[in-house]
Design a protein around this motif. Structure first.
Motif, PDB file in Angstrom:
ATOM      1  N   SER A   1      -0.203  10.301  -2.247  1.00  0.00           N
ATOM      2  CA  SER A   1      -0.493  11.730  -2.060  1.00  0.00           C
ATOM      3  C   SER A   1       0.771  12.570  -1.951  1.00  0.00           C
ATOM      4  CB  SER A   1      -1.352  11.931  -0.807  1.00  0.00           C
ATOM      5  OG  SER A   1      -0.627  11.543   0.357  1.00  0.00           O
ATOM      6  N   SER A   2       1.908  11.913  -1.663  1.00  0.00           N
ATOM      7  CA  SER A   2       3.132  12.698  -1.487  1.00  0.00           C
ATOM      8  C   SER A   2       4.318  11.991  -2.140  1.00  0.00           C
ATOM      9  CB  SER A   2       3.418  12.918   0.005  1.00  0.00           C
ATOM     10  OG  SER A   2       3.463  11.672   0.679  1.00  0.00           O
TER      11      SER A   2
ATOM     12  N   GLN B   1       0.855  -1.190   0.000  1.00  0.00           N
ATOM     13  CA  GLN B   1       0.000   0.000   0.000  1.00  0.00           C
ATOM     14  C   GLN B   1       0.889   1.236   0.000  1.00  0.00           C
ATOM     15  OE1 GLN B   1      -2.392   0.548   3.505  1.00  0.00           O
ATOM     16  NE2 GLN B   1      -3.662   2.145   2.602  1.00  0.00           N
TER      17      GLN B   1
ATOM     18  N   ASN C   1      -3.739   2.631  -5.196  1.00  0.00           N
ATOM     19  CA  ASN C   1      -2.515   2.698  -4.393  1.00  0.00           C
ATOM     20  C   ASN C   1      -2.114   1.351  -3.805  1.00  0.00           C
ATOM     21  OD1 ASN C   1      -4.737   2.738  -2.595  1.00  0.00           O
ATOM     22  ND2 ASN C   1      -3.495   3.694  -0.987  1.00  0.00           N
TER      23      ASN C   1
ATOM     24  N   PHE D   1       7.156   6.678  -4.155  1.00  0.00           N
ATOM     25  CA  PHE D   1       6.291   7.094  -3.059  1.00  0.00           C
ATOM     26  C   PHE D   1       6.621   6.318  -1.787  1.00  0.00           C
ATOM     27  CE2 PHE D   1       4.231   7.335  -7.135  1.00  0.00           C
ATOM     28  CZ  PHE D   1       3.647   8.599  -7.164  1.00  0.00           C
ATOM     29  N   ARG D   2       6.273   6.898  -0.656  1.00  0.00           N
ATOM     30  CA  ARG D   2       6.460   6.201   0.617  1.00  0.00           C
ATOM     31  C   ARG D   2       5.485   5.031   0.724  1.00  0.00           C
ATOM     32  NH1 ARG D   2       9.762   7.801   4.500  1.00  0.00           N
ATOM     33  NH2 ARG D   2      10.750   9.847   4.307  1.00  0.00           N
TER      34      ARG D   2
ATOM     35  N   ASP E   1       1.595   5.486  -0.402  1.00  0.00           N
ATOM     36  CA  ASP E   1       1.005   6.801  -0.152  1.00  0.00           C
ATOM     37  C   ASP E   1       1.230   7.664  -1.388  1.00  0.00           C
ATOM     38  OD1 ASP E   1       0.106   9.232   0.708  1.00  0.00           O
ATOM     39  OD2 ASP E   1       1.610   9.496   2.291  1.00  0.00           O
TER      40      ASP E   1
ATOM     41  N   ASP F   1       2.963   2.883   2.838  1.00  0.00           N
ATOM     42  CA  ASP F   1       2.106   2.938   4.024  1.00  0.00           C
ATOM     43  C   ASP F   1       2.151   1.622   4.784  1.00  0.00           C
ATOM     44  OD1 ASP F   1       1.229   5.530   4.047  1.00  0.00           O
ATOM     45  OD2 ASP F   1      -0.628   5.144   2.965  1.00  0.00           O
TER      46      ASP F   1
END
Length: 345
Positions: free
Chosen positions: A155-156, A151, A187, A165-166, A153, A168
């Motif tokens: 959004s950033s 999963q 995601n 992306f990082r 993230d 989650d």
């Protein structure tokens, strides 16, 4: 990583010759050879390492004749992926303390090699001078229950690469209902088990999250690359915990990122997955081998590379595969019972 027993493609693959060492796709090259080949544009040949079980070392040398024997690291017993990765990481560190590393299974396929190379190159640039761990996330095409999921993230995105992306969380293999929920979102990605990091990052991660294992391989720095290495590994490796790198490191690390990718990846875990990844005729049949003729048949996977001529009529959704003196004819829907039918280990 080439130490798995991978006998799911029985009768072609067995514990004596697992699937990474066979020509599953009918290309004339084994999965191990194809894996090494797609890194040809990314790293010098002398920087490719294979970690395998000691009983497969000769097979690796036979299939990769140009690889220095010293780059084939032999595990005396199976201890899952964390000890495997720890061993090769310290071994590489002893040669190059600034190395950038890609870890990949040897028994997966990639159909778009150019895209694979582009993605891996970008991730290597991302990890070269940072303490980031990057894992590749495959964009799912179906609600697959046989893969773990990542999963992300979205959004950033990372400041240094907008396509990374990082993470989650990591999710275990889901049931069908959960998998269907995952693919409705953008995601969630399949966990391909391909990791990129620099050697300092992964060594430090083991020191923090697996200190007992780290001490074992740290203590061996004086013997790496010497004639005593294998004897010492044979004595020390069995002391490692039997644990995957996902549990040992990935689910605990903080600076962990996912790079969503789509380059025609499959772990080829089943005959059904091979059918999906293979070129099919108008009736959904995949034929791997010469002189195969199908009539009034659909949705079949036929792998007969040793026979002079094969003629099949009237099959719907079957596996037909042969190897040496063994012939398998089995419904695709029943392939999970192949071991039961055959007595395969």
């Amino acid at each position: 990583m080439a130490g798995g027993v991978g006998s799911r493609f029985w009768p072609m693959s067995t514990e004596e010759r697992p699937k990474q060492f066979i020509d599953v796709l009918g290309t004339g090259k084994t999965l191990l050879q194809l894996t090494v080949e797609r890194f040809g544009q990314l790293v010098p040949a002398e920087n490719v390492w294979v970690v395998t079980n000691e009983k497969y070392a000769d097979i690796v040398s036979e299939q990769l004749p140009d690889m220095p024997r010293g780059n084939i690291l032999c595990e005396p017993c199976r201890r899952n992926t964390a000890p495997c990765i720890a061993y090769v990481s310290w071994r590489i560190k002893s040669r190059d303390p600034k190395a950038n590393i890609v870890v990949t299974p040897s028994d997966h396929i990639v159909t778009n090699v150019q895209e694979f190379q582009r993605v891996v190159s970008e991730c290597m640039a991302f990890t070269a001078d940072s303490d980031a761990i990057v894992t590749l996330g495959m964009k799912p095409t179906r609600p697959e229950t046989g893969y773990g999921y990542i999963q992300g993230d979205l959004s950033s995105p990372s400041l240094r690469n907008k396509g990374i992306f990082r993470v989650d969380s990591f999710r275990e293999k889901p049931d069908l209902q959960t998998a269907e929920q995952y693919i409705k979102k953008n995601n969630y990605f399949w966990n391909a088990g391909i990791f990129i990091w620099n050697v300092s990052t992964i060594v430090n991660a083991f020191r923090v999250y697996q200190p007992r294992m780290a001490k074992i391989f740290e203590a061996l720095l004086p013997v790496y690359g010497t004639p005593e290495e294998q004897l010492v590994i044979n004595a020390q490796f069995p002391k490692c915990e039997n644990i995957s790198v996902d549990y040992a490191i990935m689910e605990k690390a903080e600076e962990i990122f996912v790079c969503p990718a789509d380059f025609g990846w499959s772990d080829l875990g089943t005959w059904g997955s091979l059918l999906t990844q293979s070129k099919r005729d108008l009736y959904g049949n995949a034929l791997i081998g010469e002189n195969i003729s199908l009539f009034e048949s659909r949705g079949c996977i036929v792998h007969t590379t040793q026979e002079k001529k094969v003629v099949i009529q009237g099959l719907d959704g079957y596996i037909v595969a042969e190897n040496d003196d063994t012939l398998l004819i089995c419904k695709l829907s029943e392939e999970q019972r192949i071991k039961q039918f055959s007595g395969a280990s």
